[in-house]
Each structure stands twice: as C-alpha cells, then as structure tokens.
Design a protein around this motif. Structure first.
Motif, PDB file in Angstrom:
ATOM      1  N   GLU A 245      -4.429  -2.512   9.208  1.00  0.00           N
ATOM      2  CA  GLU A 245      -3.430  -1.983  10.129  1.00  0.00           C
ATOM      3  C   GLU A 245      -2.103  -1.757   9.415  1.00  0.00           C
ATOM      4  O   GLU A 245      -1.029  -1.867  10.005  1.00  0.00           O
ATOM      5  CB  GLU A 245      -3.261  -2.925  11.319  1.00  0.00           C
ATOM      6  N   ALA A 246      -2.175  -1.404   8.132  1.00  0.00           N
ATOM      7  CA  ALA A 246      -0.970  -1.163   7.346  1.00  0.00           C
ATOM      8  C   ALA A 246      -0.115  -0.076   7.987  1.00  0.00           C
ATOM      9  O   ALA A 246      -0.600   1.032   8.221  1.00  0.00           O
ATOM     10  CB  ALA A 246      -1.351  -0.753   5.926  1.00  0.00           C
ATOM     11  N   PRO A 247       1.170  -0.356   8.255  1.00  0.00           N
ATOM     12  CA  PRO A 247       2.044   0.669   8.824  1.00  0.00           C
ATOM     13  C   PRO A 247       2.294   1.846   7.870  1.00  0.00           C
ATOM     14  O   PRO A 247       2.564   2.950   8.317  1.00  0.00           O
ATOM     15  CB  PRO A 247       3.349  -0.097   9.107  1.00  0.00           C
ATOM     16  N   ASN A 248       2.206   1.608   6.560  1.00  0.00           N
ATOM     17  CA  ASN A 248       2.474   2.658   5.577  1.00  0.00           C
ATOM     18  C   ASN A 248       1.360   2.649   4.526  1.00  0.00           C
ATOM     19  O   ASN A 248       1.562   2.275   3.370  1.00  0.00           O
ATOM     20  CB  ASN A 248       3.841   2.418   4.925  1.00  0.00           C
ATOM     21  N   PRO A 249       0.152   3.057   4.897  1.00  0.00           N
ATOM     22  CA  PRO A 249      -0.998   2.856   4.012  1.00  0.00           C
ATOM     23  C   PRO A 249      -0.939   3.644   2.703  1.00  0.00           C
ATOM     24  O   PRO A 249      -1.405   3.156   1.675  1.00  0.00           O
ATOM     25  CB  PRO A 249      -2.190   3.296   4.871  1.00  0.00           C
ATOM     26  N   ASP A 250      -0.375   4.855   2.719  1.00  0.00           N
ATOM     27  CA  ASP A 250      -0.344   5.648   1.490  1.00  0.00           C
ATOM     28  C   ASP A 250       0.546   4.991   0.434  1.00  0.00           C
ATOM     29  O   ASP A 250       0.157   4.838  -0.731  1.00  0.00           O
ATOM     30  CB  ASP A 250       0.145   7.069   1.783  1.00  0.00           C
ATOM     31  N   ALA A 251       1.751   4.602   0.835  1.00  0.00           N
ATOM     32  CA  ALA A 251       2.651   3.951  -0.108  1.00  0.00           C
ATOM     33  C   ALA A 251       2.120   2.578  -0.489  1.00  0.00           C
ATOM     34  O   ALA A 251       2.282   2.130  -1.632  1.00  0.00           O
ATOM     35  CB  ALA A 251       4.058   3.843   0.485  1.00  0.00           C
ATOM     36  N   ALA A 252       1.472   1.897   0.452  1.00  0.00           N
ATOM     37  CA  ALA A 252       0.900   0.583   0.150  1.00  0.00           C
ATOM     38  C   ALA A 252      -0.183   0.698  -0.909  1.00  0.00           C
ATOM     39  O   ALA A 252      -0.242  -0.095  -1.861  1.00  0.00           O
ATOM     40  CB  ALA A 252       0.326  -0.042   1.422  1.00  0.00           C
ATOM     41  N   ALA A 253      -1.063   1.698  -0.767  1.00  0.00           N
ATOM     42  CA  ALA A 253      -2.117   1.898  -1.756  1.00  0.00           C
ATOM     43  C   ALA A 253      -1.521   2.248  -3.112  1.00  0.00           C
ATOM     44  O   ALA A 253      -2.044   1.836  -4.158  1.00  0.00           O
ATOM     45  CB  ALA A 253      -3.062   2.995  -1.292  1.00  0.00           C
TER      46      ALA A 253
END
Length: 276
Positions: A245-253
């Motif tokens: 449920e990452a709010p910012n999955p692209d930057a997190a990845a």
C-alpha cells in the motif's frame, strides 16, 4: 532535511484517514521508479527515475541509520522534488506498525524473520531482496579497561553487560552466538534496539554490549570493538521490500534500486556491512 518518525497504529486501511506515525526525519531524498524491490540495480541518476516527485517513507532497522541517511542525500540530489522520510527503530516494532496500517513505502529489516511478519500479513509487494549482511561485535568502553577479549569474558558477574531484547534481530543474533559458545549470560538490561544497547556503553552505563559491527564503527572513539569467533554463527541478512500500500510506489521502488545498486553497496560496505 531529516526527520525521524515513530511507529503508529492502523485505523486507516479502510477509513482512508489514520492515526499516522509522526516521523522525525533523517535528512534524505529520493529518486527513480521501478515496480518491485527485487532484481534492479539502477544508478540513482538512471533514466528510469526521471520525473519522480513526492515523499517516500522508509521504515528501516536502527542499525541502518547512517548508511540510509547518506543514501537519502544521494537520492535527493539526483532527484530534486523528492524527499525520503525515515523511521529508524527496532525491526520488530517497525513490522508491527506496518501490519497495523502505518503509512510507509519501504521496509528494510535487520532479519528475514521480522520481514516475514510483513510478508505473511500480505503487506509486501513482490519478494523481498537481501541487500546487506551484518554480524555482531562486542562494544566496550574506550581503551577496553576491563580487558574483554572473548564472549566468555562477558559472563564475569562483575561486568555490567547489555543485550538487545531477543525479539529484535540483534538480540536474536546474540542468543545464537551465546548458544554456539555454550554460554549463559544474564545482562543488566535488555534494550529495545541495537542503538539503545550501544548507547548504554557510550554513556558509560554499562561495561560492554553485544551489538553489530556497523554500530561499533558508527560510534567512533566512543567505544572499542572486540571481535569474537562465534559471531560468524549469527550473521543477519537484511531484506528490503516495497510495501503493498505504498503511497508513492514508483519513487519507493527507485529508492530500493539505489540501495541495491553499486553506489548503494559502496555506502553500505563503507559502513561495515557485509555484501549479500
């Protein structure tokens, strides 16, 4: 900029509004995009990370603080407009917060066991990837005034020795090492994470503590490190995962890519971590 956060509880998975963890930030930054933690090793300046923005919240084991703060600075410089917010604490507390609904993008644990708490709850996206390893060292007072040179020396009843709680990875590793040495040790206290154990020695409230070699290095002249052979029986793998449920999955990845990249590995090994 740097902030730090504290674990929070979940009343937000269905409600959309939650009792959120208030994080004290450790100055960092973020970068490129990718959709999973596993199998990427892109440079922080890679083209795949173009156009990233917003906050990335990383829950990370306390022993990762200096390394991840440095990686955060690199990430921010490479990708203006992003910020990485870190919550550093014991891995078990972080895992519990994630499964209770604390909003986060990335979890970096000090052991597969604590990562499994998150994956078993269905809160990780994809398969966690091991990005570093760590082993124990004895932290003593500067100059090692008690002449501690082995794990067996810590059983001296006149010594004030501190361990991590067995619920956290450093405590579990200490228990494994003591079992390998066929030793029993009664500490003066069990601490909630490795930094708390180390600080008891730094503050001269204890003669010694079993902590990670990376923490001994980070403490500089405030402590002295003593190696012991049983540490080889208790090496911890460090896994990292993108959260479901990452709010910012692209930057997190993209942050995970940086951690696993050649640049990230250079920072980690420079801090004393072992390569995965």
């Amino acid at each position: 900029m740097t902030r730090f956060a504290h674990p929070t509880r979940r009343s937000l998975r269905l409600a959309g509004v939650g009792a959120a963890a208030v994080l004290t930030l450790s100055a960092c930054s973020d970068s490129s995009g990718s959709d999973s933690a596993a199998d990427s090793s892109a440079s922080p300046s890679g083209s795949a990370s173009a156009g990233l923005s917003g906050d990335v919240t990383v829950f990370a084991a306390a022993s990762l603080q200096e390394s991840f703060e440095e990686l955060g600075r690199q990430f921010e410089q490479a990708h203006p407009g992003t910020t990485v917010t870190f919550n550093f604490a014991g891995s078990d507390a972080l895992a519990a917060s994630i499964t209770e609904g604390a909003p986060a993008d990335v979890f970096a644990s000090a052991s597969p066991r604590t990562m499994k708490i998150v994956t078993d709850a269905g809160d990780a996206e994809g398969t966690p990837a091991t990005f570093a390893r760590n082993q124990l060292e004895i932290a003593t007072l500067p100059g090692n005034p008690e002449n501690i040179d082995s794990l067996d020396d810590l059983t001296d009843p006149d010594l004030q020795v501190v361990l991590c709680d067995e619920a956290v990875p450093c405590g579990s590793a200490a228990a494994t090492a003591l079992e390998a040495a066929d030793l029993e040790l009664t500490p003066v206290s069990y601490e909630e994470d490795v930094r708390a154990a180390l600080n008891r020695v730094v503050l001269r409230e204890a003669d010694a503590a079993l902590v990670y070699q990376t923490d001994v290095r980070a403490a500089g002249d405030d402590v002295e490190g003593v190696d012991f052979p049983e540490a080889a029986d208790a090496i911890n793998d460090y896994p990292i995962a993108l959260l479901g449920e990452a709010p910012n999955p692209d930057a997190a990845a993209a942050f995970i890519e940086l951690v696993r990249s050649a640049e990230g590995q250079q920072v980690l090994t420079g801090a004393g971590f072992l390569q995965p």
